[in-house]
Every structure is written in structure tokens, then in C-alpha cells.
Motif scaffolding. Structure first.
Motif, PDB file in Angstrom:
ATOM      1  N   VAL A  31       0.690  -1.178  -0.097  1.00 16.46           N
ATOM      2  CA  VAL A  31      -0.214   0.026   0.048  1.00 16.46           C
ATOM      3  C   VAL A  31       0.870   1.270  -0.072  1.00 16.46           C
ATOM      4  N   ARG A  32       1.873   1.222   0.821  1.00 16.52           N
ATOM      5  CA  ARG A  32       2.867   2.442   0.861  1.00 16.52           C
ATOM      6  C   ARG A  32       3.580   2.527  -0.624  1.00 16.52           C
ATOM      7  N   HIS A  33       4.036   1.601  -1.213  1.00 17.89           N
ATOM      8  CA  HIS A  33       4.685   1.388  -2.582  1.00 17.89           C
ATOM      9  C   HIS A  33       3.518   2.229  -3.371  1.00 17.89           C
ATOM     10  N   LEU A  34       2.389   1.819  -3.181  1.00 16.52           N
ATOM     11  CA  LEU A  34       1.337   2.611  -4.210  1.00 16.52           C
ATOM     12  C   LEU A  34       1.196   3.955  -4.043  1.00 16.52           C
ATOM     13  N   LEU A  35       1.114   4.302  -2.485  1.00 16.52           N
ATOM     14  CA  LEU A  35       1.019   5.736  -2.322  1.00 16.52           C
ATOM     15  C   LEU A  35       1.919   6.679  -2.893  1.00 16.52           C
ATOM     16  N   LEU A  36       3.288   6.203  -2.820  1.00 18.46           N
ATOM     17  CA  LEU A  36       4.307   6.914  -3.179  1.00 18.46           C
ATOM     18  C   LEU A  36       4.284   6.947  -4.696  1.00 18.46           C
ATOM     19  N   TYR A  37       4.387   5.702  -5.110  1.00 20.84           N
ATOM     20  CA  TYR A  37       4.316   5.750  -6.606  1.00 20.84           C
ATOM     21  C   TYR A  37       3.135   6.599  -7.361  1.00 20.84           C
ATOM     22  N   ARG A  38       2.094   6.700  -6.890  1.00 16.00           N
ATOM     23  CA  ARG A  38       0.904   7.434  -7.458  1.00 16.00           C
ATOM     24  C   ARG A  38       1.204   9.169  -7.331  1.00 16.00           C
ATOM     25  N   TYR A  39       1.894   9.310  -6.351  1.00 11.62           N
ATOM     26  CA  TYR A  39       2.133  10.918  -5.993  1.00 11.62           C
ATOM     27  C   TYR A  39       3.566  11.187  -6.817  1.00 11.62           C
ATOM     28  N   LEU A  40       4.549  10.334  -7.144  1.00 14.14           N
ATOM     29  CA  LEU A  40       5.579  10.740  -7.837  1.00 14.14           C
ATOM     30  C   LEU A  40       5.252  10.450  -9.356  1.00 14.14           C
ATOM     31  N   GLY A  41       4.542   9.293  -9.851  1.00 13.79           N
ATOM     32  CA  GLY A  41       4.248   9.031 -11.177  1.00 13.79           C
ATOM     33  C   GLY A  41       3.256   9.599 -11.599  1.00 13.79           C
ATOM     34  N   GLY A  42       2.220   9.919 -10.626  1.00 12.65           N
ATOM     35  CA  GLY A  42       0.859  10.460 -11.159  1.00 12.65           C
ATOM     36  C   GLY A  42      -0.194   9.323 -11.478  1.00 12.65           C
ATOM     37  N   GLU A  43      -1.309   9.773 -11.361  1.00 12.93           N
ATOM     38  CA  GLU A  43      -2.623   9.143 -11.471  1.00 12.93           C
ATOM     39  C   GLU A  43      -2.595   8.161 -12.459  1.00 12.93           C
ATOM     40  N   ASN A  44      -2.052   8.561 -13.898  1.00 14.05           N
ATOM     41  CA  ASN A  44      -2.270   7.547 -14.873  1.00 14.05           C
ATOM     42  C   ASN A  44      -1.302   6.857 -15.392  1.00 14.05           C
ATOM     43  N   ALA A  45      -0.201   6.754 -14.491  1.00 14.95           N
ATOM     44  CA  ALA A  45       1.135   6.180 -15.008  1.00 14.95           C
ATOM     45  C   ALA A  45       0.766   4.346 -14.812  1.00 14.95           C
ATOM     46  N   PRO A  46       1.164   3.866 -15.880  1.00 14.96           N
ATOM     47  CA  PRO A  46       0.909   2.360 -15.544  1.00 14.96           C
ATOM     48  C   PRO A  46       1.558   1.616 -14.524  1.00 14.96           C
ATOM     49  N   LEU A  47       0.784   1.175 -13.896  1.00 20.51           N
ATOM     50  CA  LEU A  47       1.291   0.365 -12.636  1.00 20.51           C
ATOM     51  C   LEU A  47       2.641  -0.736 -12.970  1.00 20.51           C
ATOM     52  N   THR A  48       2.629  -1.126 -13.892  1.00 20.79           N
ATOM     53  CA  THR A  48       3.801  -2.041 -14.410  1.00 20.79           C
ATOM     54  C   THR A  48       5.012  -1.402 -14.443  1.00 20.79           C
ATOM     55  N   ASP A  49       4.979  -0.057 -14.766  1.00 19.21           N
ATOM     56  CA  ASP A  49       6.267   0.673 -14.582  1.00 19.21           C
ATOM     57  C   ASP A  49       6.917   0.906 -13.229  1.00 19.21           C
ATOM     58  N   LEU A  50       6.130   0.685 -12.086  1.00 16.13           N
ATOM     59  CA  LEU A  50       6.802   0.528 -10.724  1.00 16.13           C
ATOM     60  C   LEU A  50       7.718  -0.753 -10.631  1.00 16.13           C
ATOM     61  N   PHE A  51       7.467  -1.529 -11.497  1.00 13.79           N
ATOM     62  CA  PHE A  51       8.180  -2.890 -11.404  1.00 13.79           C
ATOM     63  C   PHE A  51       9.178  -3.145 -12.361  1.00 13.79           C
ATOM     64  N   LYS A  52       9.457  -2.217 -13.164  1.00 19.07           N
ATOM     65  CA  LYS A  52      10.362  -2.204 -14.201  1.00 19.07           C
ATOM     66  C   LYS A  52      11.698  -2.284 -13.353  1.00 19.07           C
ATOM     67  N   ARG A  53      12.583  -3.287 -13.707  1.00 21.53           N
ATOM     68  CA  ARG A  53      13.945  -3.489 -13.051  1.00 21.53           C
ATOM     69  C   ARG A  53      14.853  -2.454 -13.721  1.00 21.53           C
TER      70      ARG A  53
END
Length: 210
Positions: free
Chosen positions: A124-146
């Protein structure tokens, strides 16, 4: 009335009775944010994502922070991060997700995630920080790109570990141990595999310098 789960490792949504006692009254904006995080969490639970190391997570968030112009060199502007993050999610949403942050809190979960990753963080905290930094429309898969090798920290614990002679018979197991624990230094690795280190020490006492 505080809510304390029986197992400290459980992550349980806040019961409605507690929310009522705390006086939660979600606005339309709050509900939009909660729906966003619920949708992300549903996608996360149903998908398959390769596990990442602490080193990978550090590189991923450093890049996201740079993209948001929240860093100067290797220093994160923690004040600006806190203010922007708090405004984006809102106090009520963060409290409902057991992820509140306070101004100037040196050891908050948010501060830790913006620095070198040393321990696991709840999704949940990964998602909270990712959404703030990446934006609401950023693909969730981008968070897990090595991250690419060029994005990894230039100086890591691995660079400070033991340098072994090419003919050391235990060289490969030691190198494998290094790769499995990129966030540990030589002294910590010795504690994990004391017998292996002892053999290496007998083969070449230069390993003691590690």
C-alpha cells in the motif's frame, strides 16, 4: 479507541466502527483517491510481478524523485516531498490507510522510502508513493521495471566486499552470496556464512581486509 491487531505483521483495513469514532467524513476528492488506491491494489493482487531487491527499489524511487525535481544531487528535499505527498493524498485518506506522516518526522516510512532501502515496505505504501511521484495515470507495471545498470547507485555495498584470488575454491559461493545480499557489507556476510569465510581466510588472508 485504538485498534491493535493480534499479529503485528497483519495489514488490516480500518474497521468502520473505528472510522466513525475518529470522525472520518470523506469528501468526494477523498473517495476518488481511495478508489484509485483500491483499483491499484486489486491490479497488484491479481497480477504477477518479479521481486526486486532493495538496491532496485532505491534506484527506482531515486529516478522518480529526480523526475519530480525533488532532489538536488543525491539529496532529497524531504520538506517538499512531505508537503506535496500530504496534499496529494490528504490527511483523512492517509489515516484510513494507516500511513499518516508528520512534518519534520526524521524516521517516518515516507522519509525512509526516499532514502536507501534497507527493509521491506508494505505494498500500500509503495502504491501511495508511486502514485504521487508517477501520477494517477502512470501504468502500474512501470513501478516494477527493473532499473538499468546505469541507474543503480554508483557506490554500493557490493563494491566494498571481499576481493578474492581467482583460484580460491570457494570464490563462486562467496560471489553468489554477494549477489543475493546486495545491501549487506562484508562483515555482515561473514556472519551469515562464517564457515565459508573461514575457509577463504585460510586460503588467502587478504580477505580479512574486507
Amino acid at each position: 479507541m485504538p485498534y491493535v491487531p493480534a499479529n503485528k505483521h497483519d495489514y488490516t483495513t480500518t474497521p468502520a466502527s473505528i472510522l466513525k469514532e475518529e470522525g472520518f467524513q470523506f469528501t468526494d476528492t477523498d473517495m476518488e483517491k481511495l478508489i484509485l488506491i483500491a483499483s491499484d491494489f486489486s491490479q497488484l493482487a491479481q497480477g504477477h510481478y518479479e521481486p526486486l531487491s532493495h538496491l532496485d527499489w532505491t534506484a527506482i524511487y531515486k529516478k522518480l524523485l529526480r523526475n519530480r525535481q525533488l532532489t538536488k544531487g543525491n539529496i532529497v528535499n524531504q520538506t517538499e516531498l512531505f508537503e506535496g505527498f500530504s496534499t496529494f493524498w490528504g490527511k483523512r485518506v492517509l489515516m484510513a490507510l494507516s500511513s499518516s506522516v508528520s512534518r519534520g518526522e526524521e524516521h517516518s516510512w515516507l522519509t525512509a522510502m526516499a532514502r536507501k532501502h534497507r527493509k521491506n515496505v508494505h505494498p500500500v505504501r509503495h502504491l501511495l508513493l508511486y502514485r504521487y511521484l508517477g501520477g494517477e495515470n502512470a501504468p502500474l507495471t512501470d513501478l516494477f521495471k527493473r532499473p538499468a545498470v546505469s541507474d543503480l547507485p554508483k557506490t554500493s555495498a557490493a563494491a566494498k566486499k571481499l576481493c578474492l584470488p581467482a583460484d580460491a575454491k570457494d570464490r563462486e559461493p562467496w560471489l553468489s552470496l554477494q549477489k543475493e545480499h546486495l545491501d549487506l557489507f562484508a562483515k555482515q556476510l561473514r556472519q551469515l556464512e562464517s564457515a565459508l569465510y573461514a575457509r577463504l581466510y585460510r586460503q588467502d588472508q587478504r580477505v580479512a581486509a574486507g
